[in-house]
Each structure stands twice: as structure tokens, then as C-alpha cells.
Design an enzyme around this catalytic site. Structure first.
Site, short mmCIF file in Angstrom:
data_model
loop_
_atom_site.label_atom_id
_atom_site.label_comp_id
_atom_site.label_asym_id
_atom_site.label_seq_id
_atom_site.Cartn_x
_atom_site.Cartn_y
_atom_site.Cartn_z
N LYS A 169 65.18 29.67 -14.70
CA LYS A 169 65.50 29.95 -13.37
C LYS A 169 65.40 28.25 -12.98
O LYS A 169 64.38 27.61 -12.49
CB LYS A 169 64.72 29.92 -12.06
CG LYS A 169 65.23 31.64 -12.80
CD LYS A 169 64.11 32.27 -12.80
CE LYS A 169 63.91 33.82 -12.80
NZ LYS A 169 64.23 35.03 -13.73
N HIS A 334 58.13 38.12 -5.93
CA HIS A 334 59.15 38.06 -6.69
C HIS A 334 58.27 36.77 -7.77
O HIS A 334 58.68 36.29 -9.17
CB HIS A 334 59.95 38.17 -6.88
CG HIS A 334 60.62 37.65 -8.29
ND1 HIS A 334 61.50 36.17 -8.69
CD2 HIS A 334 61.59 38.51 -9.14
CE1 HIS A 334 62.24 37.35 -9.22
NE2 HIS A 334 61.95 38.46 -9.95
N LYS A 336 55.63 33.87 -9.29
CA LYS A 336 55.15 33.99 -11.04
C LYS A 336 54.39 33.16 -10.72
O LYS A 336 54.61 31.99 -11.19
CB LYS A 336 56.15 34.53 -11.98
CG LYS A 336 57.12 35.27 -12.39
CD LYS A 336 58.58 34.60 -12.12
CE LYS A 336 59.16 35.81 -11.80
NZ LYS A 336 59.65 37.23 -11.35
O1 LIG Z 1 63.25 39.18 -14.23
P1 LIG Z 1 62.97 38.59 -13.55
O2 LIG Z 1 61.67 38.16 -12.90
O3 LIG Z 1 63.86 36.85 -12.73
O4 LIG Z 1 63.18 39.64 -11.61
C1 LIG Z 1 64.84 39.60 -12.14
C2 LIG Z 1 64.81 41.42 -11.05
O5 LIG Z 1 63.86 42.32 -11.62
C3 LIG Z 1 66.28 41.60 -10.88
O6 LIG Z 1 66.67 43.00 -11.00
#
Ligand SMILES: O=P(O)(O)OC[C@H](O)CO
Length: 416
Positions: A169, A334, A336
Site C-alpha cells: 500500500k 489492521h 502492522k
Molecule cells: O491483507 P491485508 O492485511 O491488507 O488485509 C486485507 C483484508 O484482510 C481484506 O479482507
């Protein structure tokens, strides 16, 4: 007549095959039950009550302005402002790009930038966006687009180099400002998920431009290359660490291992999905055994029920080793991130699981700076307030069915 010598191995093989098939069938039944139960629970659950917002934190590290974002609306506002203000170049990469209000705002912003003559390069993941209609991604003809394909032509010749999703991202504008962190692009993440992203304003933005170019300009890619950019300065206090499967490099895992091994006082780790490999787990345990205060924040209920159950399989070990398990309540966390000993921090796209540490394209920012670490500790403290600390006593009281599910799922750990 079959000789007894031939019967023995054949019988063993047959037993082994039947046991393996039986195990797979039990696992499939457990997964199906967990998914179905989770779907019912979600329907019954009132809308989640949300989370306290830790705030936005600004500092300067290595002549570069750092901004730590902990709320999606604030981040998206500033990312969109950067794209709208771009003069020369926009580099945007995302794992998920939803076809909703936020997704449309980004699409319109990059298209408008291209229309006014800015060079725009975007990468987004094909697999991560399978549920988004292709018609949503209607780019201005001058936008250079790479949709990471689910299947790549080199798959047969060099499978390791041709697999991996782009889980990154990233946004870099004019090589002057860069963003990286856990936020995908979508309206849900703007207000309902707790996540962490960092903006770099100044020379260290180079790091993230270089991260983008290391995939866009990969020698195996057949597309016009981005021009090479020299780093304005080379300062190890801010460094992007890039997992690039096409080059067979996965340094984020070793950076984590190294930092955990160096810890002398505390390790504060936050991750959306916690399915560590044996070395990461051992490093955390060793740290705890030598007196380091190890704390991990994990979602109490994430958006992936299977990941949650795989994660739960580690709780007994963590608790037995005096590692503090903090379960984030009433919202998905979410982020990290990790911060160690008040001097080292990492923020990025990689979860503590095998997919992130050994399979996907990822970028994490490693920052050696006490002020920045103080910000990350403030974020961790604020998030901790929204957690319940799991105790060994509570965990030991879980039902035998829960224990059975965790145990049956252990063989799936290497796949997530
Ligand atoms: O894979 P991530 O860490 O970007 O998480 C994305 C979510 O799990 C979407 O369902």
C-alpha cells in the site's frame, strides 16, 4: 499370492493415505463450521461500537517529516490532497482498491492528475480485487497501469519468482512525499478499521519511490521503465525494506528477527493476523525469557475467521512464556507495526504470517529514532486501552471444542 514383504509397505502406505484423507476431511469440516458460525455471529452482532483514535503524530527524522496516521479519513484526505497537488509524478500501489466512495475518489484523483499532464503509474492486485468489477477500473488513457495478474506466464519456468500478490500500500508523489502502511483503499477502512500508515515528506520519500520502482522496473517486466532516481542522501535512520518475490528476496522477516534478537527492554507488536513461523515465535519467546516485556496486540475478532483460529493456536504458548496478549475489541485492528526499546520502529504492509513474510510483495519502513518510537509507543498505549488482556486462566477455560479446532488447524499454518 502377495508376498508378506510387499504387503507390509503397501498396508502402511494405505494407512498413511487414509489418515491423511481423514485429516483433510476433519479440517474441512472444522473450517466449514467456523465459517458458518462466524457468519451467524456477524449477523447477530450489533454494529461494532468503534475505537478510540490515538491521534496523528508529527516529527522530523533524518531531515524528513514523519506523520503517523491512525485514522483512515485523515490519511485519505492527505493522500488525495497529495495526488491533487502533484506536479510531475504519482506512483500508487495497493492490494485492495474497492469500488466505493473512497475508491472512486482515488480513481478520479489519479485520472485528473494524468489529464493535467502528470505522469501516473498505478499497480493494484488482481487477486485482491477479484470481487470488484473490472469495469470500475476505468483509467485515463495516459495512466500507466499494471494489474498484478493472478497467474503469470513465468509460473511454469520459475514458480517462486512468478507467485506472490502485491500486498503493498504505497503512494509517492513527485518523489517528495511518500505514504506506506496498512491501509488499503476503501470506505470501510476510512472509519471502521484501526490501522497505521506513515507519511514521509522530504529526502526519505526516495525510499518509497525506490520501493515502487523495484517492482515496476523489475528486469523481468516488459513495460517502459521509470527513470532511475538517485537518493538525495543515504541515511539509514529511515529505510524501506522490500520483499520482492520476483528477485527472491524477503528481507522483512530477517529485519524483524534481528530487531527482536536485539531487544533488551520491551517489544510492542501490533498485527492484524498473527501466524508466526517457528523462528519468529522462538525469537519472541527468547526475548521474554531474558526479561524483555513482550506485548502483542491482535484483533479479538478479525475479518478472517480462519486466521483468527490459527492465531489462537499460539495463545497457550505465548501466555506460558509470559508474553502479554492484548485482544483489540469492538473493531478490526489492521495495523502492522512494532516498536522496540524506545528506539526502533517498523510500520508497513507485512503481517506476521507466512504470506507476508515469505510469499507476497511487501514494503515496511524501518525507523531508528527515539522521538518516532515515542510516537509509536503512544499509539500502542492508546490501542492497549481498547484491549482486554487475555490471562492464562481465562484461556484455559475455553471449551474442548475450541481446543480441538485449534489443534486440527495447526497443519494449515504454513499456508497463511
Ligand atoms: O491483507 P491485508 O492485511 O491488507 O488485509 C486485507 C483484508 O484482510 C481484506 O479482507
Amino acid at each position: 499370492m502377495t508376498s508378506p514383504r510387499a504387503t507390509g509397505p503397501r498396508m502402511l502406505r494405505s494407512i498413511a493415505l487414509r489418515s491423511a484423507a481423514g485429516m483433510v476431511a476433519v479440517q474441512a469440516a472444522v473450517v466449514a463450521t467456523l465459517v458458518a458460525t462466524d457468519a451467524v455471529k456477524r449477523r447477530q452482532r450489533a454494529k461494532r461500537s468503534g475505537f478510540p483514535r490515538p491521534g496523528t503524530f508529527e516529527h522530523t527524522v533524518a531531515d524528513t517529516g514523519t506523520t503517523v496516521y491512525t485514522y483512515g479519513e485523515d490519511l485519505y484526505r492527505d493522500m488525495l490532497a497529495a495526488i491533487r497537488g502533484a506536479r510531475h509524478q504519482v506512483l500508487l500501489e495497493t492490494f485492495i482498491w474497492k469500488d466505493d466512495e473512497v475508491g472512486r475518489a482515488f480513481l478520479e484523483a489519479v485520472n485528473a492528475a494524468a489529464a493535467r499532464g502528470v505522469q501516473v503509474h498505478v499497480m493494484y492486485d488482481g487477486f485482491g480485487n477479484l470481487v470488484v468489477p473490472r469495469s470500475f477500473y476505468r483509467f485515463h488513457p495516459d495512466v500507466h497501469v499494471y494489474r498484478f495478474p493472478v497467474l503469470r506466464p513465468r509460473l511454469l519456468l520459475s514458480p517462486l519468482q512468478a507467485t506472490g500478490l502485491t500486498h503493498r500500500k504505497l503512494l509517492v508523489v513527485d518523489q517528495e512525499v511518500g505514504f506506506v502502511g496498512g491501509y488499503n483503499v476503501g470506505s470501510l477502512y476510512a472509519t471502521e478499521w484501526r490501522d497505521t500508515h506513515v507519511r514521509l515528506t522530504g529526502p526519505a520519500a526516495f525510499e518509497l519511490g525506490h520501493s515502487f520502482a523495484s517492482v515496476w522496473n523489475h528486469p523481468s517486466a516488459r513495460r517502459p521503465k521509470l527513470p532511475h532516481v538517485n537518493p538525495g542522501s543515504w541515511d539509514s535512520r529511515v529505510r524501506a525494506i522490500n520483499n520482492i518475490p520476483a528477485s527472491l528476496v524477503y528481507p522483512i522477516r530477517s529485519v524483524y528477527l534481528d530487531a527482536i534478537h536485539r531487544a533488551t527492554d520491551h517489544i510492542f507488536l501490533t498485527t492484524a493476523y498473527f501466524i508466526p513461523d517457528q523462528q519468529i515465535l522462538s525469537a519472541l519467546i527468547e526475548a521474554s525469557r531474558r526479561g524483555v516485556d513482550v506485548r502483542v496486540i491482535l484483533p479479538e475478532n478479525s475479518n478472517h475467521v480462519l486466521a483468527d483460529w490459527l492465531s489462537r493456536g499460539f495463545y497457550s504458548t505465548l501466555l506460558a512464556e509470559d508474553i502479554t496478549v492484548l485482544l483489540y475489541r469492538n473493531a478490526m485492528i489492521h495495523a502492522k507495526t512494532a516498536t522496540i526499546d524506545g528506539q526502533w520502529s517498523i510500520v508497513g504492509t507485512a503481517n506476521i504470517d507466512r504470506l507476508s513474510l515469505g510469499f507476497n510483495y511487501e514494503t515496511n519502513l524501518e525507523i531508528h529514532d527515539r522521538d518516532f518510537a515515542a510516537d509509536m509507543e503512544a499509539v500502542f498505549a492508546a490501542d492497549s486501552e481498547n484491549c482486554r488482556e487475555l490471562t492464562a486462566g481465562q484461556w484455559d477455560e475455553r471449551s474442548p471444542a475450541a481446543w480441538f479446532a485449534e489443534t486440527v488447524l495447526v497443519p494449515l499454518r504454513p499456508f497463511l
